[in-house]
Design a protein around this motif. Structure first.
Motif, PDB file in Angstrom:
ATOM      1  N   GLN A  48       0.882  -1.162   0.037  1.00 19.90           N
ATOM      2  CA  GLN A  48       0.002   0.202   0.127  1.00 19.90           C
ATOM      3  C   GLN A  48       0.797   1.090   0.064  1.00 19.90           C
ATOM      4  OE1 GLN A  48      -3.085   0.103   2.940  1.00 19.90           O
ATOM      5  NE2 GLN A  48      -3.250   2.569   2.378  1.00 19.90           N
ATOM      6  N   GLU A  49       1.797   1.287   0.660  1.00 17.65           N
ATOM      7  CA  GLU A  49       2.776   2.319   1.041  1.00 17.65           C
ATOM      8  C   GLU A  49       3.465   2.574  -0.431  1.00 17.65           C
ATOM      9  OE1 GLU A  49       5.145   2.088   4.316  1.00 17.65           O
ATOM     10  OE2 GLU A  49       6.516   3.990   3.815  1.00 17.65           O
ATOM     11  N   LEU A  50       3.851   1.566  -1.070  1.00 20.37           N
ATOM     12  CA  LEU A  50       4.607   1.549  -2.212  1.00 20.37           C
ATOM     13  C   LEU A  50       3.798   1.959  -3.478  1.00 20.37           C
ATOM     14  CD1 LEU A  50       6.959   0.548  -4.208  1.00 20.37           C
ATOM     15  CD2 LEU A  50       6.014  -1.658  -4.224  1.00 20.37           C
ATOM     16  N   VAL A  51       2.456   1.948  -3.211  1.00 19.27           N
ATOM     17  CA  VAL A  51       1.511   2.277  -4.525  1.00 19.27           C
ATOM     18  C   VAL A  51       0.987   3.787  -4.308  1.00 19.27           C
ATOM     19  CG1 VAL A  51      -1.025   2.091  -5.261  1.00 19.27           C
ATOM     20  CG2 VAL A  51       0.463  -0.157  -4.944  1.00 19.27           C
ATOM     21  N   GLU A  52       0.961   4.008  -2.955  1.00 15.67           N
ATOM     22  CA  GLU A  52       0.903   5.576  -2.771  1.00 15.67           C
ATOM     23  C   GLU A  52       2.011   6.248  -3.144  1.00 15.67           C
ATOM     24  OE1 GLU A  52      -0.310   5.787   1.340  1.00 15.67           O
ATOM     25  OE2 GLU A  52      -2.176   4.832   1.127  1.00 15.67           O
ATOM     26  N   LYS A  53       3.225   6.089  -2.649  1.00 15.36           N
ATOM     27  CA  LYS A  53       4.211   6.919  -3.420  1.00 15.36           C
ATOM     28  C   LYS A  53       4.626   6.751  -4.434  1.00 15.36           C
ATOM     29  CE  LYS A  53       6.764   6.231   1.415  1.00 15.36           C
ATOM     30  NZ  LYS A  53       7.694   5.768   2.142  1.00 15.36           N
ATOM     31  N   HIS A  54       4.272   5.684  -5.483  1.00 16.83           N
ATOM     32  CA  HIS A  54       4.502   5.517  -6.760  1.00 16.83           C
ATOM     33  C   HIS A  54       3.415   6.511  -7.478  1.00 16.83           C
ATOM     34  CE1 HIS A  54       4.064   3.959 -10.952  1.00 16.83           C
ATOM     35  NE2 HIS A  54       2.780   4.171 -10.796  1.00 16.83           N
ATOM     36  N   GLU A  55       2.122   6.718  -6.683  1.00 11.44           N
ATOM     37  CA  GLU A  55       1.252   7.569  -7.437  1.00 11.44           C
ATOM     38  C   GLU A  55       1.670   8.955  -7.297  1.00 11.44           C
ATOM     39  OE1 GLU A  55      -2.507   6.327  -5.794  1.00 11.44           O
ATOM     40  OE2 GLU A  55      -2.529   4.359  -7.392  1.00 11.44           O
ATOM     41  N   ALA A  56       2.256   9.461  -6.228  1.00 10.06           N
ATOM     42  CA  ALA A  56       2.543  10.774  -6.060  1.00 10.06           C
ATOM     43  C   ALA A  56       3.811  11.091  -6.645  1.00 10.06           C
ATOM     44  CB  ALA A  56       2.528  10.866  -4.365  1.00 10.06           C
ATOM     45  N   LEU A  57       4.667  10.212  -6.711  1.00  4.16           N
ATOM     46  CA  LEU A  57       6.077  10.743  -7.163  1.00  4.16           C
ATOM     47  C   LEU A  57       6.464  10.588  -8.617  1.00  4.16           C
ATOM     48  CD1 LEU A  57       7.538   9.464  -4.044  1.00  4.16           C
ATOM     49  CD2 LEU A  57       7.518  11.875  -4.571  1.00  4.16           C
ATOM     50  N   ALA A  58       7.668  10.785  -9.036  1.00  8.71           N
ATOM     51  CA  ALA A  58       8.009  11.000 -10.384  1.00  8.71           C
ATOM     52  C   ALA A  58       7.858   9.556 -11.006  1.00  8.71           C
ATOM     53  CB  ALA A  58       9.394  11.394 -10.405  1.00  8.71           C
TER      54      ALA A  58
END
Ligand SMILES: *Cc1c(COP(=O)(O)O)cnc(C)c1O
Length: 220
Positions: A48-58
């Motif tokens: 979940q944390e990985l997906v959220e960060k992927h969505e928000a970042l470059a």
């Protein structure tokens, strides 16, 4: 907090080994800062944390999953994951293959091998890994590639012990590299070493190190 001088130092001292910055529990701003300083590979241990960060970042960040992966969560990372370090069963591989096909991708995976003395629920024994590499079901999977192995040494101050464990994995990796090669088995990468033991891992032939607290400060 991103400790750029330390990042530079480690990166130079381990080259050409790949440095994956382990950003688990750390805020987006830390990752953004590291990204702006040239770091493009980040490791997370929770989907979940990985997906959220992927969505928000470059979108050119290469995301590495380094923690245990449940089959029902593969679908969330299949569209973008760069490398899964923690494959520990044929059933999980089957699900990764299925989700990769849906996304018209080939997903690179490492087999997680347990080498530490501590009891752990995760990872394959060397015997289990060989059985997996020999399984006829694996030969049919066209959307995954097993590109190497990952291991974690014991949490100990005994450097001899850590050397021994990493050397054992290196030896097993080389044995398998000579023995198994097919359209979806290409053993090239050896993911070994964290903040406390990456220097030993490098000496024992690591090609990828996963470093968190040394770069971002300790986790609470
Ligand atoms: C957290 C973690 C790391 C990084 O650990 P540090 O000690 O912070 O460098 C590396 N690999 C795995 C699998 C991890 O879970």
């Amino acid at each position: 907090m991103f400790l750029y001088p330390i990042y530079q130092n480690i990166k130079e001292s381990i080259a050409p080994t790949l440095l994956v910055a382990v950003s688990k529990t750390k805020p987006m701003s830390d990752i953004q800062e590291a990204y702006e300083k040239g770091c493009k590979d980040f490791g997370e241990n929770k989907v979940q944390e990985l997906v959220e960060k992927h969505e928000a970042l470059a979108k050119d960040i290469r995301w590495h999953l380094i923690g245990h992966l449940q089959r029902n969560k593969v679908k969330y990372i299949a569209p973008f994951i760069h490398l899964i370090h923690s494959v520990d069963s044929l059933k999980l591989l089957e699900e990764i293959d299925k989700q990769a096909q849906k996304n018209k991708r080939i997903i690179d995976c490492l087999l997680q091998i347990y080498i530490a003395q501590e009891e752990t629920k995760f990872g394959l024994s060397m015997e289990e890994a060989q059985n997996l590499l020999e399984d006829t079901a694996l030969a049919k999977m066209q959307h995954i590639r097993i590109v190497g192995m990952m291991g974690m040494a014991s949490l100990t101050a005994n450097k001899e012990q850590i050397h021994k464990e990493f050397a054992g994995l290196r030896k097993f990796f080389e044995l398998c590299r000579g023995k198994y090669q097919s359209q979806n088995i290409m053993l090239q990468e050896l993911s070994m070493g964290m903040s406390s033991d990456y220097e030993i891992a490098i000496q024992e032939g690591s090609s990828i190190v996963r470093i968190g607290s040394a770069l971002f400060g300790s986790r609470i």
